[in-house]
Design a protein around this motif. Sequence first.
Motif, PDB file in Angstrom:
ATOM      1  N   LEU A 173      -8.984   4.758   5.810  1.00 12.35           N
ATOM      2  CA  LEU A 173      -9.226   6.105   6.305  1.00 12.35           C
ATOM      3  C   LEU A 173      -8.111   7.070   5.906  1.00 12.35           C
ATOM      4  CD1 LEU A 173     -10.530   5.228   9.881  1.00 12.35           C
ATOM      5  CD2 LEU A 173     -11.874   5.974   7.918  1.00 12.35           C
ATOM      6  N   GLU A 174      -6.889   6.569   5.780  1.00 13.41           N
ATOM      7  CA  GLU A 174      -5.774   7.462   5.456  1.00 13.41           C
ATOM      8  C   GLU A 174      -5.527   7.598   3.954  1.00 13.41           C
ATOM      9  OE1 GLU A 174      -2.369   7.980   7.855  1.00 13.41           O
ATOM     10  OE2 GLU A 174      -2.929   6.335   9.200  1.00 13.41           O
ATOM     11  N   LEU A 175      -5.802   6.542   3.200  1.00  7.44           N
ATOM     12  CA  LEU A 175      -5.618   6.577   1.742  1.00  7.44           C
ATOM     13  C   LEU A 175      -6.924   6.153   1.075  1.00  7.44           C
ATOM     14  CD1 LEU A 175      -2.099   4.857   1.526  1.00  7.44           C
ATOM     15  CD2 LEU A 175      -2.588   7.303   1.591  1.00  7.44           C
ATOM     16  N   PRO A 176      -7.989   6.951   1.242  1.00  9.29           N
ATOM     17  CA  PRO A 176      -9.318   6.502   0.781  1.00  9.29           C
ATOM     18  C   PRO A 176      -9.428   6.327  -0.719  1.00  9.29           C
ATOM     19  CG  PRO A 176      -9.364   8.805   1.465  1.00  9.29           C
ATOM     20  CD  PRO A 176      -8.039   8.272   1.883  1.00  9.29           C
ATOM     21  N   SER A 177      -8.655   7.069  -1.499  1.00 15.91           N
ATOM     22  CA  SER A 177      -8.754   6.937  -2.954  1.00 15.91           C
ATOM     23  C   SER A 177      -7.960   5.741  -3.475  1.00 15.91           C
ATOM     24  CB  SER A 177      -8.254   8.213  -3.638  1.00 15.91           C
ATOM     25  OG  SER A 177      -6.894   8.455  -3.313  1.00 15.91           O
ATOM     26  N   ARG A 211       2.121  30.337   8.010  1.00 17.40           N
ATOM     27  CA  ARG A 211       2.948  29.143   7.834  1.00 17.40           C
ATOM     28  C   ARG A 211       2.240  28.141   6.932  1.00 17.40           C
ATOM     29  NH1 ARG A 211       5.544  25.264  12.551  1.00 17.40           N
ATOM     30  NH2 ARG A 211       6.803  23.974  11.145  1.00 17.40           N
ATOM     31  N   ALA A 212       2.978  27.488   6.051  1.00 18.46           N
ATOM     32  CA  ALA A 212       2.387  26.561   5.091  1.00 18.46           C
ATOM     33  C   ALA A 212       1.763  25.368   5.813  1.00 18.46           C
ATOM     34  CB  ALA A 212       3.447  26.073   4.106  1.00 18.46           C
ATOM     35  N   PHE A 213       0.586  24.975   5.348  1.00 21.43           N
ATOM     36  CA  PHE A 213      -0.102  23.840   5.948  1.00 21.43           C
ATOM     37  C   PHE A 213       0.731  22.563   5.851  1.00 21.43           C
ATOM     38  CE2 PHE A 213      -3.988  26.405   4.921  1.00 21.43           C
ATOM     39  CZ  PHE A 213      -4.407  26.573   6.236  1.00 21.43           C
ATOM     40  N   ARG A 214       1.451  22.393   4.747  1.00 24.57           N
ATOM     41  CA  ARG A 214       2.276  21.187   4.601  1.00 24.57           C
ATOM     42  C   ARG A 214       3.298  21.091   5.724  1.00 24.57           C
ATOM     43  NH1 ARG A 214       1.978  18.407  -0.188  1.00 24.57           N
ATOM     44  NH2 ARG A 214       0.860  19.416  -1.920  1.00 24.57           N
ATOM     45  N   ASP A 215       3.856  22.239   6.120  1.00 22.15           N
ATOM     46  CA  ASP A 215       4.858  22.249   7.180  1.00 22.15           C
ATOM     47  C   ASP A 215       4.244  21.967   8.547  1.00 22.15           C
ATOM     48  OD1 ASP A 215       6.710  22.874   5.251  1.00 22.15           O
ATOM     49  OD2 ASP A 215       6.681  25.031   5.664  1.00 22.15           O
ATOM     50  N   LEU A 216       2.934  22.155   8.651  1.00 27.39           N
ATOM     51  CA  LEU A 216       2.257  21.914   9.918  1.00 27.39           C
ATOM     52  C   LEU A 216       1.851  20.454  10.087  1.00 27.39           C
ATOM     53  CD1 LEU A 216      -0.032  25.076  10.007  1.00 27.39           C
ATOM     54  CD2 LEU A 216       1.993  24.653  11.401  1.00 27.39           C
ATOM     55  N   GLY A 217       2.062  19.634   9.054  1.00 32.14           N
ATOM     56  CA  GLY A 217       1.761  18.214   9.159  1.00 32.14           C
ATOM     57  C   GLY A 217       0.458  17.783   8.529  1.00 32.14           C
ATOM     58  N   PHE A 218      -0.103  18.624   7.634  1.00 34.85           N
ATOM     59  CA  PHE A 218      -1.343  18.221   6.979  1.00 34.85           C
ATOM     60  C   PHE A 218      -1.079  17.078   6.010  1.00 34.85           C
ATOM     61  CE2 PHE A 218      -3.588  21.921   8.512  1.00 34.85           C
ATOM     62  CZ  PHE A 218      -4.912  21.502   8.491  1.00 34.85           C
ATOM     63  N   SER A 219      -1.965  16.074   6.065  1.00 38.45           N
ATOM     64  CA  SER A 219      -1.949  14.958   5.127  1.00 38.45           C
ATOM     65  C   SER A 219      -3.203  15.029   4.279  1.00 38.45           C
ATOM     66  CB  SER A 219      -1.923  13.632   5.893  1.00 38.45           C
ATOM     67  OG  SER A 219      -3.128  13.476   6.638  1.00 38.45           O
ATOM     68  N   SER A 220      -3.351  14.101   3.340  1.00 40.16           N
ATOM     69  CA  SER A 220      -4.558  14.081   2.521  1.00 40.16           C
ATOM     70  C   SER A 220      -5.788  13.864   3.393  1.00 40.16           C
ATOM     71  CB  SER A 220      -4.460  12.978   1.463  1.00 40.16           C
ATOM     72  OG  SER A 220      -4.255  11.711   2.077  1.00 40.16           O
ATOM     73  N   LEU A 221      -5.634  13.097   4.454  1.00 39.96           N
ATOM     74  CA  LEU A 221      -6.750  12.814   5.356  1.00 39.96           C
ATOM     75  C   LEU A 221      -7.203  14.081   6.076  1.00 39.96           C
ATOM     76  CD1 LEU A 221      -8.354  10.323   6.608  1.00 39.96           C
ATOM     77  CD2 LEU A 221      -6.747  10.493   8.480  1.00 39.96           C
ATOM     78  N   THR A 222      -6.261  14.769   6.717  1.00 44.20           N
ATOM     79  CA  THR A 222      -6.623  15.967   7.467  1.00 44.20           C
ATOM     80  C   THR A 222      -7.006  17.109   6.542  1.00 44.20           C
ATOM     81  OG1 THR A 222      -4.243  16.411   7.620  1.00 44.20           O
ATOM     82  CG2 THR A 222      -5.289  15.401   9.526  1.00 44.20           C
ATOM     83  N   ALA A 259       0.828  -1.209   0.000  1.00 38.28           N
ATOM     84  CA  ALA A 259       0.000   0.000   0.000  1.00 38.28           C
ATOM     85  C   ALA A 259       0.862   1.259   0.000  1.00 38.28           C
ATOM     86  CB  ALA A 259      -0.925  -0.010   1.205  1.00 38.28           C
ATOM     87  N   GLN A 260       1.947   1.247   0.774  1.00 36.59           N
ATOM     88  CA  GLN A 260       2.846   2.403   0.777  1.00 36.59           C
ATOM     89  C   GLN A 260       3.492   2.596  -0.601  1.00 36.59           C
ATOM     90  OE1 GLN A 260       5.422   1.267   4.042  1.00 36.59           O
ATOM     91  NE2 GLN A 260       4.304   2.554   5.501  1.00 36.59           N
ATOM     92  N   ALA A 261       3.916   1.485  -1.214  1.00 36.35           N
ATOM     93  CA  ALA A 261       4.558   1.562  -2.530  1.00 36.35           C
ATOM     94  C   ALA A 261       3.575   2.037  -3.591  1.00 36.35           C
ATOM     95  CB  ALA A 261       5.133   0.197  -2.904  1.00 36.35           C
ATOM     96  N   ALA A 262       2.333   1.561  -3.526  1.00 38.14           N
ATOM     97  CA  ALA A 262       1.327   1.995  -4.499  1.00 38.14           C
ATOM     98  C   ALA A 262       1.086   3.490  -4.387  1.00 38.14           C
ATOM     99  CB  ALA A 262       0.029   1.219  -4.289  1.00 38.14           C
TER     100      ALA A 262
END
Length: 613
Positions: free
Chosen positions: A107-111, A475-486, A63-66
Amino acid sequence: MLTHHGATVERMVVDPVALGRDGLAERLSGSWDGILSLLSMDERPHPEHPALDRATVGTVLLAQAASDAGTRARLWAVTRQAVAVSAAERPSMAGAQVWGVGRGIALELPSLWGGLVDLPGTPDARCLRRLVWVLAGNGAEDQVAVRASGAYGRRLTPAGGAPGVGRAYTPRGTVLVTGGTGALGGHVARWLAGNGAEHVVLTSRRGQEAPGAAELVAELGALGARVTVAACDVADREALAALLDAHPPTAVFHTAGVPHSGEFLGLSVDGMTDVYGGKVAGAYHLDRLTRGRDLDAFVLYTSGAGVWGSGGQTAYGAANATLDALAERRRADGLPATAIAWGLWGGGGMGDGAGEEFLRERGLRVMAPERAVEALGTALERRDTCVAVADLDLPRFARSFTAFRPSPLIGDLQGVEAAASRSADGAGRDDERGLLARFTAAGPVEREELLLDLVRRQAALVLGHAAAEGVPADRAFRDLGFSSLTAVEVANRLGRAVGVKLPPTLVFDHPTAEAVGAHLAGLLEARSRDEESRGEEQRVRAALASLPLDALRGAGLLDGLLALAAVHEEGTDRQASAPSPAAGTDDPPHSLDAIDELDDDALIAFALGESRS
């Protein structure tokens, strides 16, 4: 069977442990419509981490590799006898880990994640046809067990019923509590002592040196119990065997475990090993070493993360799902077993601290320890095998849990759909109207501050911060730890607040809180203009409604107004109309656009049926 039903199948034989994540990503760099993984059937131990199996590690790496490869294919994992459809089935503990992992990935990689399908030991043609049917479905069912008797979708259902199926559990003799010096172990130890346990053995890695151990011993002694505190790592089979021989138990309460949180894409094999040690290995050793003993109860503390999944807790959820499978295996063998998937405990549990607000916003409320141990007693009296005990705010929980993909899993919980609908249509609309009113009444500077505060507060809640200060405006959201889920969650929350459906990529398209606030300002300004226009229309309608029809007819206006209504209805139905008349003609206008262009005198003339050049 896939080929027979029209699929083009390409077989890819890989050793995920040898290839690793990067090697798998390279192999997956092509274009695929779907990925069907049979790696989850390889239940051999991992060569370097014997507490783990290849099925779980292979599924995680795949799943991580995909995801790394950027594939748009849906990933499905096939297991064999990983879940129990009937009480007689003995689910595979390795397969149960794969199912626990899959719930977290969903939940973390729904697509990316397609789902899980479990096959019997020797699937026949009917089972394989049903497998194809699940894969070709619309994606609603993503946890399915296929058997010769049919296909079964997984559901969380109310426990229901009253106590009395069995007899109430009364502690006797020596009771072992693993993780006994921790918060949850301490609460169950007090409950045992208060209900007559003669001797309570508390284990932990630090034993007497554990914080609060001395105070707990004194408290249990005051309740009438003799207490032994032993330093023992339950993942160490020999040490555990020696402890059981020294203090033969009549009941076991396995509360030991190491909480774990972190994004799935950052999960390592070492991290999984840390989580599995005390909880999974300890449970396995306890099961093996007590099978010859006469136990009244064998209780496994698990978590809702293993039952319904939890973003950021994939490994922890998998470990807990394994204990559920162990309880089902023991029941099938005629042995006592109760696995309780807890929600949030107060009194020093995970429900206390800075993360409480973060979890409450997701519908998980903190349980008082007294209520929790009362539910424990009820589960033992009912002889439940696997039961979840949690205090859920169902509307919030349902919205959060299905924010990224539908889930039939919780559909049978009474009131979930109706409560979620009421919440969205009621409180959501009220909040939306209140925000729009404040925005419309504010000046330019106040508007900017209002929206910036909204964005920062919602982002802070999603990220688990106690206050908006945890999200700097620039501050950029990416730097704050946003993922696709959040990212999707904050877009949904802000969309409900402003009454506009926002794209899931909002925080990446507008990378700071200031940028998102400016974007929302433009949307609210447009809504404010629309509201003002609708208000003017409503005032005109109210004025016309206040005039008696006889007065309109006497003034010669009724026929013209009816003609206007007919033109409006025709324009609404067809969304097209005849062109406006050229200047100097006597033909009346027939389109709404033409009517909009008339001045007051021309409109009155048209309403009276007059022609005017």
